[in-house]
Write an enzyme that holds these catalytic residues in place. Structure first.
Site, PDB file in Angstrom:
ATOM      1  N   GLU A 174      21.288 -31.167  75.201  1.00  9.31           N
ATOM      2  CA  GLU A 174      20.436 -31.760  74.157  1.00  9.31           C
ATOM      3  C   GLU A 174      21.053 -31.489  72.789  1.00  9.31           C
ATOM      4  O   GLU A 174      21.007 -30.371  72.286  1.00  9.31           O
ATOM      5  CB  GLU A 174      19.025 -31.150  74.218  1.00  9.31           C
ATOM      6  CG  GLU A 174      18.124 -31.678  73.102  1.00  9.31           C
ATOM      7  CD  GLU A 174      16.813 -30.897  72.974  1.00  9.31           C
ATOM      8  OE1 GLU A 174      16.381 -30.240  73.939  1.00  9.31           O
ATOM      9  OE2 GLU A 174      16.245 -30.941  71.864  1.00  9.31           O
ATOM     10  N   ARG A 227      19.690 -33.192  63.877  1.00 13.47           N
ATOM     11  CA  ARG A 227      19.317 -32.389  62.707  1.00 13.47           C
ATOM     12  C   ARG A 227      20.440 -32.249  61.717  1.00 13.47           C
ATOM     13  O   ARG A 227      20.292 -31.583  60.709  1.00 13.47           O
ATOM     14  CB  ARG A 227      18.947 -30.968  63.132  1.00 13.47           C
ATOM     15  CG  ARG A 227      17.731 -30.917  63.944  1.00 13.47           C
ATOM     16  CD  ARG A 227      17.360 -29.508  64.266  1.00 13.47           C
ATOM     17  NE  ARG A 227      16.481 -29.572  65.403  1.00 13.47           N
ATOM     18  CZ  ARG A 227      15.954 -28.546  66.006  1.00 13.47           C
ATOM     19  NH1 ARG A 227      16.222 -27.337  65.567  1.00 13.47           N
ATOM     20  NH2 ARG A 227      15.171 -28.720  67.031  1.00 13.47           N
ATOM     21  N   LYS A 230       7.681 -31.358  77.197  1.00 11.56           N
ATOM     22  CA  LYS A 230       8.234 -30.146  76.582  1.00 11.56           C
ATOM     23  C   LYS A 230       7.079 -29.417  75.885  1.00 11.56           C
ATOM     24  O   LYS A 230       6.309 -30.035  75.137  1.00 11.56           O
ATOM     25  CB  LYS A 230       9.302 -30.573  75.571  1.00 11.56           C
ATOM     26  CG  LYS A 230       9.641 -29.545  74.503  1.00 11.56           C
ATOM     27  CD  LYS A 230      10.832 -29.992  73.685  1.00 11.56           C
ATOM     28  CE  LYS A 230      10.798 -29.415  72.287  1.00 11.56           C
ATOM     29  NZ  LYS A 230      12.077 -29.501  71.586  1.00 11.56           N
TER      30      LYS A 230
HETATM   31  C1  3PG Z   1      14.222 -26.201  68.714  1.00 10.70           C
HETATM   32  O1  3PG Z   1      13.876 -27.354  68.820  1.00 10.70           O
HETATM   33  O2  3PG Z   1      14.639 -25.668  67.668  1.00 10.70           O
HETATM   34  C2  3PG Z   1      14.126 -25.416  69.926  1.00 10.70           C
HETATM   35  O3  3PG Z   1      12.822 -25.141  70.214  1.00 10.70           O
HETATM   36  C3  3PG Z   1      14.976 -24.211  69.936  1.00 10.70           C
HETATM   37  O4  3PG Z   1      14.238 -23.089  69.782  1.00 10.70           O
HETATM   38  P1  3PG Z   1      14.974 -21.697  69.889  1.00 10.70           P
HETATM   39  O5  3PG Z   1      16.027 -21.684  68.825  1.00 10.70           O
HETATM   40  O6  3PG Z   1      13.887 -20.685  69.655  1.00 10.70           O
HETATM   41  O7  3PG Z   1      15.561 -21.620  71.275  1.00 10.70           O
END
Ligand code: 3PG
Length: 217
Positions: free
Chosen positions: A50, A54, A138
């Protein structure tokens, strides 16, 4: 290891979730990192990737992985709009992950042929996603929104829904989630640390991916 199995097109959300215990949540700032990162994860037995939308480079990174690492299955995270879904599909993404849910995003992903893991954090959001036919969701942000206890509570009324908890999940707490019958896999960024990317330490990424194999249900 699941890496040699052939997957149909289009994918289903269930296939995305069942492939490995952990879906890496990847933030890429440099297109040059995309292919070595994908190869490093594959070497560790993780092929569902994934890449979050961003950073300005995210779509180019998805494109590079789709083109140069065909054994990987690249998806796009942080899908918030119809335009995001379209851009992700155009770049070669095969699945989508969203931090929340709207019917517009659900429909957009269907229109462009992307399997979607919709993000939910409340009962009402689960009901909206279910109304639109989504039953693999999710749970985000998992730790902040109630952790394993929340999923246990949901297993009663939402007995027909399966989850991928993401947000605050680690190698240490992942077993608490994966022990639950309504959890298929978890998502997390811990196996794709920014400092390893910056240092070109792909062996570390492979090792972190390998470490997740013992979480297999
Ligand atoms: C996100 O979308 O940032 C994810 O939930 C990742 O979360 P994490 O960095 O706590 O694994």
């Amino acid at each position: 290891m699941a890496v040699n199995h052939t997957l149909s097109t289009p994918l289903t959300a269930l296939q995305v979730m069942q492939d490995a215990p952990v879906i890496p949540v990847i933030v890429l700032n440099d297109v040059a990192h995309a292919v070595p990162m994908a190869r490093a994860l594959l070497a560790g037995g993780v092929r569902m990737l994934e890449v979050t939308l961003r950073t300005p480079q995210a779509l180019a990174c998805i494109e590079a992985i789709a083109r140069d690492v065909p054994e990987a299955v690249v998806g796009a995270g942080t899908i918030r709009t119809r335009a995001d879904a379209q851009a992700a599909a155009n770049a070669g993404a095969r699945f989508a992950v969203s931090p929340g849910y709207t019917s517009a995003v659900g429909q957009a992903c269907r229109d462009v042929g992307l399997a979607l893991l919709p993000g939910v954090a409340t009962g009402s959001e689960i009901m909206m996603a279910q109304e639109d036919g989504f039953t693999e969701l999710k749970f985000f942000p998992a730790m902040q929104a109630g952790g394993p206890a929340m999923l246990k509570a949901w297993s009663g009324p939402f007995f027909d829904v399966k989850f991928c908890p993401t947000g605050g999940v680690t190698l240490q707490n992942a077993p608490d989630f994966l022990a639950l019958p309504n959890v298929i896999c978890v998502g997390g960024s811990w196996i794709v640390p920014a400092e390893a990317f910056a240092a070109g330490d792909w062996a570390r990424v492979t090792q972190l991916a390998k470490d997740t194999q013992r979480l297999r249900k």
